[in-house]
Design a protein around this motif. Structure first.
Motif, PDB file in Angstrom:
ATOM      1  N   ALA A 100      41.745  39.969  40.565  1.00 10.94           N
ATOM      2  CA  ALA A 100      42.028  41.247  42.060  1.00 10.94           C
ATOM      3  C   ALA A 100      42.436  40.109  42.589  1.00 10.94           C
ATOM      4  N   GLN A 101      41.766  39.028  43.282  1.00 13.55           N
ATOM      5  CA  GLN A 101      42.430  37.614  44.101  1.00 13.55           C
ATOM      6  C   GLN A 101      43.698  37.319  43.832  1.00 13.55           C
ATOM      7  N   GLN A 102      43.921  37.092  42.858  1.00 18.05           N
ATOM      8  CA  GLN A 102      46.162  36.848  42.591  1.00 18.05           C
ATOM      9  C   GLN A 102      46.595  38.242  43.369  1.00 18.05           C
ATOM     10  N   LEU A 103      46.197  39.690  42.964  1.00 20.29           N
ATOM     11  CA  LEU A 103      46.303  40.652  43.205  1.00 20.29           C
ATOM     12  C   LEU A 103      47.230  40.545  44.762  1.00 20.29           C
ATOM     13  N   ILE A 104      45.653  40.840  45.414  1.00 17.96           N
ATOM     14  CA  ILE A 104      45.485  40.865  46.831  1.00 17.96           C
ATOM     15  C   ILE A 104      46.549  39.907  47.594  1.00 17.96           C
ATOM     16  N   ALA A 105      46.241  38.229  46.664  1.00 18.13           N
ATOM     17  CA  ALA A 105      47.098  37.489  47.388  1.00 18.13           C
ATOM     18  C   ALA A 105      48.193  38.010  47.522  1.00 18.13           C
ATOM     19  N   ALA A 106      48.931  38.220  46.605  1.00 17.04           N
ATOM     20  CA  ALA A 106      50.653  38.777  46.155  1.00 17.04           C
ATOM     21  C   ALA A 106      51.373  40.010  46.916  1.00 17.04           C
ATOM     22  N   GLY A 107      50.220  40.408  47.767  1.00 11.93           N
ATOM     23  CA  GLY A 107      50.205  41.736  48.538  1.00 11.93           C
ATOM     24  C   GLY A 107      50.654  43.418  47.694  1.00 11.93           C
ATOM     25  N   TRP A 108      49.765  43.293  46.573  1.00 12.84           N
ATOM     26  CA  TRP A 108      49.796  44.539  45.390  1.00 12.84           C
ATOM     27  C   TRP A 108      47.990  45.041  45.995  1.00 12.84           C
ATOM     28  N   GLY A 109      48.629  46.207  45.358  1.00 15.07           N
ATOM     29  CA  GLY A 109      46.910  46.936  45.327  1.00 15.07           C
ATOM     30  C   GLY A 109      45.652  46.647  43.786  1.00 15.07           C
ATOM     31  N   TYR A 110      44.944  46.846  43.650  1.00  9.88           N
ATOM     32  CA  TYR A 110      44.616  47.366  42.446  1.00  9.88           C
ATOM     33  C   TYR A 110      43.556  48.330  42.431  1.00  9.88           C
ATOM     34  N   VAL A 111      43.231  48.624  40.807  1.00  9.83           N
ATOM     35  CA  VAL A 111      42.638  49.755  40.574  1.00  9.83           C
ATOM     36  C   VAL A 111      41.103  49.710  39.345  1.00  9.83           C
ATOM     37  N   LEU A 112      40.477  49.691  39.297  1.00 15.60           N
ATOM     38  CA  LEU A 112      39.325  49.346  38.357  1.00 15.60           C
ATOM     39  C   LEU A 112      38.801  51.047  37.711  1.00 15.60           C
ATOM     40  N   ILE A 113      39.343  51.521  36.565  1.00 15.86           N
ATOM     41  CA  ILE A 113      38.948  52.803  36.194  1.00 15.86           C
ATOM     42  C   ILE A 113      38.370  52.456  34.661  1.00 15.86           C
ATOM     43  N   ASP A 114      37.211  52.689  34.520  1.00 16.35           N
ATOM     44  CA  ASP A 114      35.967  52.547  34.358  1.00 16.35           C
ATOM     45  C   ASP A 114      36.224  54.581  32.862  1.00 16.35           C
ATOM     46  N   PRO A 115      36.677  53.513  31.867  1.00 16.56           N
ATOM     47  CA  PRO A 115      36.616  53.907  30.489  1.00 16.56           C
ATOM     48  C   PRO A 115      35.325  54.395  29.985  1.00 16.56           C
TER      49      PRO A 115
END
Length: 513
Positions: free
Chosen positions: A250-265
């Motif tokens: 998550a930190q790497q994605l945000i640092a790279a300027g991305w966003g992320y989603v966590l979806i609970d299966p």
């Protein structure tokens, strides 16, 4: 004032109870409650199966341990040709792939392996429950927790509410790429009240407690510094010791300027056979057991990811053309199924997925088809069990009778960005996963990427002779990628390689920069 408030709340609930019609269960078929074994037995009867071959053991000391000898790994060395139609005609153009061959493969996977999504699958209505401004490291973020409610008007006895968290960098200049990950839905660093605000909350809570329980006064006087609600610090502490290795994904994605989603299966479909008459599969079937071609949990999780993507299309700061899907182990299987069936996903990080994912069913190495039909039949369509049958009305079948295999599932992702990730057995990414077989499937999927005009691994597509690269040697030049890291059952060490690899193909419109 408090009594007036409580009276208002009580009255509101009473009015709501009087005006909300109760569900009359007698109007609907009663929900069936099978154990996992009962569900499996029921499906075997439907299919006319009397006995199935047992799967191998993952314990290398067991008498029936899984094969780890490469000399015995290829009893069925010839995989279905990904570019040959069922009528024997060769596919030579991209148009033939899209119009003829791809639909054949999709049909086989739906009918025989993962199951069909019902045409009238419940609609999902998304609601934002929390919007929070937080920090990840020193980067400001906007985090949203959402709930996707499945329309249960056709069967009100079941409720399905999909849990999802969306995290975006707050200072992005434009829409950002987003990686969706199968994981529990949690906020990264919930904003906390300031010290003075927390004191006010604690004083108010104490007053309410003393009003109802005056005997607590002596305790509060004995411990005057005690706070009922303690300060919480979920945020990033730059001075705290850090474990060795890279920051979390998550930190790497945000640092790279991305966003992320966590979806609970688990909020979509339970990870067990007893849950098949519940969750989204149970809701679609009105609480009744599955039919042989109905979807299993892997397809249900993938379907839920697609419904999450539906919502992301409404978020102005999400680059809807650059949404990825990620998963490890069983969720690596689900991520690959998601990519294969929903062409809106632009990229996938498929990690350590094993049988039912990137591992060929025709390989006799580690996890086997019988491992799934025996212990995880609920992941797959009921029809999948036929290929482990040793005694049935139709005789017997083996993995070699499957009309499709894992290389064709990877091929369904073409020409989109598809990164196959593994660790090493000595660190916990066990032989059970068949790394060599996964590499063979990746090689065998390559011709479809090529016929669609993009680069695959850049090697020959002879899966019988190509050698798996050394550990930590990535093949990252094409839209099909492979890297085996020196860690365990995780894709953490490959996250940074995935991000930089994907960024190359998204440039210059990366992360709203």
């Amino acid at each position: 004032m408090k009594r007036i408030f409580y009276l208002f709340i009580f009255s509101s609930f009473r009015v709501l109870a009087q005006t909300t019609p109760a569900t009359d269960a007698s109007n609907y078929p009663p929900q069936v409650n099978f154990t996992s074994d009962q569900d499996k037995t029921n499906m075997m009867k439907r299919l006319g199966i009397r006995a199935m071959r047992p799967g191998p053991s993952g314990d290398e000391k067991a008498p029936n341990h899984a094969n780890n000898d490469e000399a015995l790994a290829n009893p069925y060395p010839n995989y279905p040709d990904v570019l040959t139609l069922k009528n024997g005609k060769k596919v030579t153009t991209a148009a033939q792939w899209w119009k003829e061959r791809r639909p054949e493969i999709v049909e086989d996977f739906e009918r025989e392996v993962y199951g069909r999504v019902p045409k009238d699958a419940p609609r999902i209505t998304w609601q934002v429950k929390v919007t929070d401004r937080e920090f990840m490291g020193f980067t400001p973020i906007i985090a949203k927790q959402l709930v996707g409610h499945a329309d249960n008007s056709a069967y009100p006895l079941l409720n399905v509410n999909i849990a999802m968290t969306l995290v975006l960098p707050a200072n992005a200049k434009g829409p950002v790429p987003v990686l969706m990950m199968f994981a529990p839905s949690t906020l990264p660093a919930p904003a906390q009240p300031a010290k003075e605000e927390l004191e006010q909350i604690n004083e108010a809570v104490k007053e309410m407690l003393l009003d109802k329980h005056p005997e607590l006064k002596t305790i509060f006087e004995k411990y005057p510094a005690y706070n009922l609600i303690a300060a919480q610090n979920y945020g990033f502490n730059p001075f705290a010791p850090r474990p060795a290795g890279d920051p979390p994904a998550a930190q790497q994605l945000i640092a790279a300027g991305w966003g992320y989603v966590l979806i609970d299966p688990a909020s979509i479909q339970a990870d067990n056979g007893a849950g098949l008459t519940k969750g989204i599969i149970g809701l679609a079937n009105k609480g009744q057991p599955r039919k042989p071609a109905d979807w299993g949990a892997l397809r249900a999780w993938a379907w839920g990811a697609s419904r999450a993507l539906d919502y992301l299309a409404s978020e102005p700061m999400v680059d809807i053309k650059h949404i990825g899907i990620e998963g490890v182990s069983r969720y690596g299987k689900a991520a690959l199924v998601t990519m294969a069936f929903d062409e809106r996903f632009a990229m996938g990080l498929i990690a350590s997925s094993g049988q039912g994912g990137t591992k060929p069913s025709r390989r006799n190495f580690g996890e086997a088809l019988e491992s799934l039909t025996g212990g995880a039949h609920y992941w797959m369509a009921g029809n999948y069990m036929r290929y482990a049958a040793s005694d049935a009305d139709f005789g017997s079948k083996t993995a070699n009778d499957l009309p499709v295999d894992s290389h064709e599932l990877i091929a369904l992702c073409a020409p989109r960005l598809t990164f196959i990730s593994h660790g090493i057995p000595s660190q916990g990414d066990a032989n059970w996963l068949d790394h060599q077989g996964s590499y063979m499937a990746t090689i065998a999927a390559g011709p479809v990427f090529k016929i669609l005009g993009v680069k695959d691994l850049g090697l020959s597509n002879d899966y019988k002779t190509e050698k798996m690269p050394a550990v930590n040697t990535g093949i990252l030049d094409g839209r099909l990628a492979w890297r085996q890291h020196d860690g365990g059952h995780t894709d953490g060490p490959n996250i940074k390689y995935f991000i930089s690899w994907a960024n190359k193909f998204m440039a210059p419109a990366v992360a709203g920069k």
